[in-house]
Design an enzyme around this catalytic site. Structure first.
Site, mmCIF file in Angstrom:
data_model
loop_
_atom_site.group_PDB
_atom_site.id
_atom_site.type_symbol
_atom_site.label_atom_id
_atom_site.label_comp_id
_atom_site.label_asym_id
_atom_site.label_seq_id
_atom_site.Cartn_x
_atom_site.Cartn_y
_atom_site.Cartn_z
ATOM 1 N N HIS A 93 -28.727 50.787 0.477
ATOM 2 C CA HIS A 93 -29.006 51.951 1.310
ATOM 3 C C HIS A 93 -29.843 51.428 2.477
ATOM 4 O O HIS A 93 -30.991 51.024 2.283
ATOM 5 C CB HIS A 93 -29.814 52.999 0.540
ATOM 6 N N LYS A 150 -17.271 54.540 1.119
ATOM 7 C CA LYS A 150 -18.062 54.898 -0.061
ATOM 8 C C LYS A 150 -17.871 56.370 -0.400
ATOM 9 O O LYS A 150 -18.117 57.245 0.422
ATOM 10 C CB LYS A 150 -19.544 54.610 0.193
ATOM 11 N N HIS A 156 -32.319 61.973 -4.642
ATOM 12 C CA HIS A 156 -31.190 62.890 -4.486
ATOM 13 C C HIS A 156 -31.615 64.289 -4.054
ATOM 14 O O HIS A 156 -30.879 65.253 -4.225
ATOM 15 C CB HIS A 156 -30.353 62.910 -5.767
#
Length: 569
Positions: A138, A219, A322
């Site tokens: 990331h 992705k 998240h």
């Protein structure tokens, strides 16, 4: 008469030779040298009164006549293909020789010519590995790159645009604008880089646009909606445009179960991220997908290996990454559904069996970018302690296990993403991305990191000292990481479609752009020493994991090597 010295004296002078063994750091892993390519009595070594001097180990050969730019002497190579002692020659930023270096006019068996234009790096007493490859990045902050480089990683692939909320959760660089900006940002970063576009779309146009803009892969992430329709659309575009697809599947099983995802994949090649499931994926049985021949299964390092702290730290990490709210019961239940001691324990064993093939970081998004190699060999150590020697190994060494685990962070991610012609192993013709380790610090602190033939990172003492070694000694960037030396030493991986559209000129890039290739034909059988295909099942009530009918379970580690003994701060 040849002069005979003891094996110990020889190892102290020229490094270990065939049959010598050494322990890796403070682990229980034992390495044994399988072959020595140097020639006894004609070894090369640099220094006062040593061999690499004019007319001795150094020839008169100019660079144009075949002399190498750099020789790494007497290195102990650890790679998927073997554990050997050799000299390594570098030229034009590539590996050009693995064998015996020296002066062919005075020495026997020379395959790497040392000349007046040759620099020397002392490899004796050091382990040499290929630079590590992390395919689950990331790109949240540019400081990750220095941290990764300091741990021995030289290639980073993933997605992101910085600390955006989407990037914090998903490994995607969405859209042509952001892909272009990240490709431009890569110009100042001393590692190889590749960026994944967002794969979550049910029609092809936006996906194709991202691939043409320079994405080297796509992705699929559940936070953007990984449904059977998006899986099929994404893989269809990837098949046409030869890029890899990475997937984080549907934890909540909203759009289907793991069987529905397997059906949507339709036997096509796909790289499954954190295949155990704590990092995300069909609960509780995404782990069974590692038994599919078209699936390239990887782990992320927060679950590597299973320890007494693993479960406790995961819940908070997951809530932050998240964008979940601890005040909402459904968000907490979502997080808790992903964290299962039974599947994490089984993941250890599946790695040891070679059923899980790759380890990556999940940088700042539940993983630690500077601990990929460390966590990999902590897992190998834990399995040696708990399961004993592998069938392919003996009481003398753990060579097969070491090759299996080094492959998880070098050649296998390279094969999975279509870059193995350039990086991923110590083989002639490949980019000279290499890491030298002192055995006592293997896996935790590299001594020297070489990128494209130039030193970019090294342990270095006080810059005001009279010699390089006075403390404080710590890793620092070196000349190869600065100025215009950086661009020629690094590659930016893009799609063939981006190369066809002259993305390098369009974005004004100085770094060499290289197209990924053959990503759609690679299957699990191509992955080195990690191609096992057990039939995996998960008990839906107890979460116990079985492989070919055998229960996979192990205890969490209470203590690990490569930990606080080396990291006091």
């Amino acid at each position: 008469m040849p002069y005979r010295i003891s094996r110990q004296a020889y190892a102290e002078t020229y490094g270990p030779t065939t049959g010598d063994r050494l322990r890796l750091a403070d682990t229980e892993l034992i390495l044994e040298v399988e072959k020595d390519f140097t020639v006894y009595g004609d070894e090369v070594k640099f220094g006062g009164g040593k061999v690499i001097r004019d007319g001795m180990g150094q020839s008169q050969t100019p660079r144009a006549g075949g002399a190498v730019d750099t020789v790494i002497t007497n290195a102990l190579i650890l790679d998927w293909w073997g554990i050997v002692k050799a000299d390594v020659g570098l030229k034009d930023g590539r590996i050009v020789g693995i064998g015996k270096a020296g002066n062919p006019d005075t020495q026997a068996g020379v395959t790497i010519v040392v000349g007046p234009g040759t620099e020397a790096i002392a490899g004796e007493g050091h382990i040499l590995t290929a630079g590590g490859i992390d395919t689950h990045i990331h790109f949240i902050c540019p400081q990750q790159i220095e941290t990764a480089l300091a741990s021995g990683m030289t290639t980073l692939m993933g997605g992101g645009t910085g600390p955006a909320t989407g990037t914090n959760a998903t490994t995607c660089t969405p859209g042509a604008f952001h892909i272009g900006r990240m490709l431009q940002a890569a110009e100042g970063l001393p590692v190889n880089l590749g960026f994944f576009g967002k794969g979550n779309a049910s029609t092809p146009e936006a996906l194709e646009e991202q691939v043409r803009a320079g994405a080297c892969g796509l992705k699929l992430h559940e936070d953007w909606g990984t449904t059977p329709a998006t899986i099929d659309a994404c893989l269809s575009v990837a098949d046409r445009m030869d890029v890899q697809v990475c997937i984080h599947t549907d934890t909540l099983n909203e759009a289907g179960f793991v069987e529905d995802t397997i059906a949507a994949i339709k036997g096509r090649t796909i790289h499954t991220f954190h295949t155990e499931g704590a990092g995300g994926g069909h609960a509780p049985d995404i782990i069974k997908i590692c038994g599919e021949a078209n699936v390239l299964p990887s782990s992320t390092n927060p679950t590597r290996p299973y320890t007494r702290n693993t479960l406790e730290e995961h819940l908070d990490m997951l809530m932050v990454c998240h964008h979940l709210d601890p005040r909402i019961p459904e968000d907490v239940a979502f997080a808790e559904s992903r964290i299962r001691r039974e599947t994490i324990a089984a993941e250890d064993i599946l790695h040891d069996l070679g059923a899980f093939s790759i380890i990556a970081s999940d940088s700042q998004a539940m993983g630690r970018v500077g601990e990929v190699i460390t966590r990999t060999f902590q897992t190998a150590h834990k399995m040696k302690v708990q399961r004993g020697a592998l069938p392919q190994d003996s009481s003398r060494n753990d060579n097969h296990r070491l090759k299996r685990y080094i492959a998880k962070v070098t050649i296998n991610p390279a094969l999975a993403h279509g870059i193995s012609s350039e990086v991923g192993s110590i083989e002639t013709g490949k980019l000279a991305d290499l890491v030298l380790w002192k055995p006592g610090f293997f896996g935790i602190r590299p001594e020297v990191v070489i990128k494209g033939g130039s030193i970019v990172w090294a342990q270095m003492g006080d810059a005001n000292a009279s010699i390089p070694t006075p403390g404080p000694v710590h890793g620092r960037p070196m000349f190869g990481a600065f100025g215009k030396a950086l661009a020629p030493s690094c590659l930016t991986f893009v799609s063939e479609a981006a190369m066809d559209s002259d993305i390098q000129r369009h974005l004004g890039l100085e770094r060499t752009c290289m197209a990924v290739k053959d990503t759609r034909s690679v299957g699990k059988s191509a992955l080195k020493l990690n191609s096992a295909l057990p039939k995996v099942s998960v008990d839906p009530q107890t979460y116990e994991v079985f492989a070919d009918g055998e229960l996979l379970t192990c205890e969490p580690a209470e203590v690990l090597p490569l930990a606080q003994r080396y990291l006091l701060l």
